[in-house]
Structure formats: structure tokens, C-alpha cells
Design a protein around this motif. Structure first.
Motif, PDB file in Angstrom:
ATOM      1  N   VAL A 158      -4.410  -0.692  -6.743  1.00 12.82           N
ATOM      2  CA  VAL A 158      -4.128  -1.067  -8.130  1.00 12.82           C
ATOM      3  C   VAL A 158      -5.150  -0.377  -9.048  1.00 12.82           C
ATOM      4  CG1 VAL A 158      -3.904  -2.986  -9.765  1.00 12.82           C
ATOM      5  CG2 VAL A 158      -3.166  -3.266  -7.375  1.00 12.82           C
ATOM      6  N   ARG A 169       0.826  -1.212   0.000  1.00 13.05           N
ATOM      7  CA  ARG A 169       0.000   0.000   0.000  1.00 13.05           C
ATOM      8  C   ARG A 169       0.858   1.259   0.000  1.00 13.05           C
ATOM      9  NH1 ARG A 169      -2.986  -3.609   3.255  1.00 13.05           N
ATOM     10  NH2 ARG A 169      -5.110  -3.996   2.477  1.00 13.05           N
ATOM     11  N   VAL A 172      -0.571   2.194 -11.455  1.00  8.84           N
ATOM     12  CA  VAL A 172      -0.211   0.850 -10.998  1.00  8.84           C
ATOM     13  C   VAL A 172      -1.060  -0.182 -11.734  1.00  8.84           C
ATOM     14  CG1 VAL A 172      -0.065  -0.726  -9.038  1.00  8.84           C
ATOM     15  CG2 VAL A 172       0.374   1.714  -8.705  1.00  8.84           C
ATOM     16  N   THR A 214       2.055   1.645  -3.707  1.00  9.09           N
ATOM     17  CA  THR A 214       1.046   2.153  -4.639  1.00  9.09           C
ATOM     18  C   THR A 214       0.710   3.610  -4.329  1.00  9.09           C
ATOM     19  OG1 THR A 214      -0.777   1.221  -3.306  1.00  9.09           O
ATOM     20  CG2 THR A 214       0.078  -0.128  -5.117  1.00  9.09           C
ATOM     21  N   HIS A 242       1.175   6.803  -6.972  1.00 11.34           N
ATOM     22  CA  HIS A 242       0.104   7.767  -7.247  1.00 11.34           C
ATOM     23  C   HIS A 242       0.531   9.184  -6.890  1.00 11.34           C
ATOM     24  CE1 HIS A 242      -2.841   4.173  -6.848  1.00 11.34           C
ATOM     25  NE2 HIS A 242      -2.445   4.325  -8.090  1.00 11.34           N
TER      26      HIS A 242
END
Length: 211
Positions: free
Chosen positions: A115, A82, A95, A85, A89
């Protein structure tokens, strides 16, 4: 909408998550040891992935579809996923996950792990039980590489703005297609072929490599 700056594509089993989903499903059929040995051989590149997957999926014939919920409850996200990702971002990246595993599991866990897009195999079902057959085209090494290229084109990104992260032999083509191929929790042949090897089993180690 702001244009993407880069694309990170991960494998799912043993990369995005710590588990091999087909082995968890095989538990439901009482055939985990058999399927686990076949999975390990495929990830080492000792057997053809597509043929091996078909054989392993045959071992799942008869498993009820309510097993999906039990398997999803057992999934363990990889440490740092987490955070990775979120970092992608934050830096304007996208992703993706492309998996030799199954949409029936990935569709439920991918959004919660940050994702943006994913592709995997599908399992055929008859009378609320798995039939033991893959539905449609098998996501093998060639499809993984093609998915990375396809998503990069859709995002109007050059090859050098892509990163691929994987652990098994079926990830090698995808890693070669990317600007940077990272071996994570990987088999020896994958470590030898990667641009870089991530040692600890924590995806936060990838964050300093992001553009």
C-alpha cells in the motif's frame, strides 16, 4: 518521477485484510460478541457508522496498548492482496487504503502489503490504556469518498482513472466517487450498488480489470 496512470483505493477490514480489527481488539476486552453484532449492523447500513464506531470504541476502554502487537500478529491478509498491489504497481498505478479502522494497526501492516498511502481513525490513550474515544475526525463514508478525490487530485488523475473496492455500507460513497466501484466480499446493499461484484474472496480477481 513517472506520473501515476491510475489509482486503486481499498477498504481495509474485510477487504485488504480478512479481519475486522475492532473485533480483535474487543477480544482483549472480552466484548467481541457485542462489538461484532454492532459492526455487522453498521456494515449493512442499518445504523449510522460514526455513532456506531464511537459506541464500539467505548467498549475498548481499558484495553492496554500492548494489545496492538497481539492484534497485529493475528491479522490475515486477504488472499491475492500482494499480487493485486504488485500488478497495480507494474502497470503504473498507486494503491491507497482508507479505513474506518485504526492507524495503530494499519501503519504496521499496510507497507508490507504494497500500500502506498492510507488513512484511518486513531485511538486516544491514557496511561498506556485505550480511553474508549476516537482521536479526531472519524473516517466515515464521506471521508472515504473525499480521500479518494483528494488523492486523485494530488496524482493529477481524472475520476475515470480511479477504482474503489469495498464491502460495507460506509464504502458506498467512495465507490460512487470512483470511475469503477467494485463490491468485494460485500453486504447485499453494496453488491446492488456496485458497478461490478467480485465473487471469490481473492483479490487477484481484480487484476484483469486494471487499466
Amino acid at each position: 518521477m513517472t506520473a501515476a496512470r491510475f489509482l486503486v483505493v481499498l477498504d481495509a477490514d474485510s477487504t485488504l485484510i480478512r479481519d475486522e480489527v475492532i473485533e480483535l481488539l474487543a477480544d482483549e476486552a472480552g466484548r467481541r460478541a457485542e462489538v461484532q453484532a454492532a459492526t455487522e449492523a453498521a456494515m449493512r447500513g442499518e445504523v449510522d457508522f460514526a455513532a456506531s464506531l464511537c459506541s464500539r470504541v467505548q467498549a475498548l476502554a481499558g484495553v492496554p496498548t500492548d494489545a496492538f502487537e497481539r492484534v497485529r500478529s493475528r491479522i490475515r491478509p486477504t488472499p491475492g492482496v500482494r499480487e493485486l498491489t504488485a500488478a497495480v504497481h507494474d502497470r503504473g498505478g498507486v494503491v491507497g487504503v482508507v479505513s474506518g479502522g485504526f492507524h495503530e494497526i494499519l501503519d504496521h501492516i499496510a507497507p508490507g502489503l504494497g500500500v502506498d498511502r492510507w488513512r484511518a481513525n486513531r485511538l486516544t490513550v491514557y496511561a498506556d490504556r485505550l480511553s474508549g474515544v476516537v482521536d479526531g475526525e472519524i473516517v466515515d463514508a464521506a471521508v472515504k469518498a473525499a480521500s479518494l478525490r483528494e488523492w486523485a487530485r494530488e496524482l493529477q488523475l481524472p475520476q475515470h482513472a480511479t477504482i474503489a473496492i469495498g464491502d460495507g455500507a460506509n464504502d458506498l460513497e467512495m465507490m460512487a466517487a470512483a470511475g469503477l466501484g467494485l463490491a468485494f466480499n460485500a453486504k447485499p446493499m453494496v453488491r446492488r450498488s456496485a458497478n461490478l461484484v467480485i465473487g471469490p474472496q481473492d483479490l487477484r480477481a481484480v487484476i484483469p480489470l486494471l487499466p
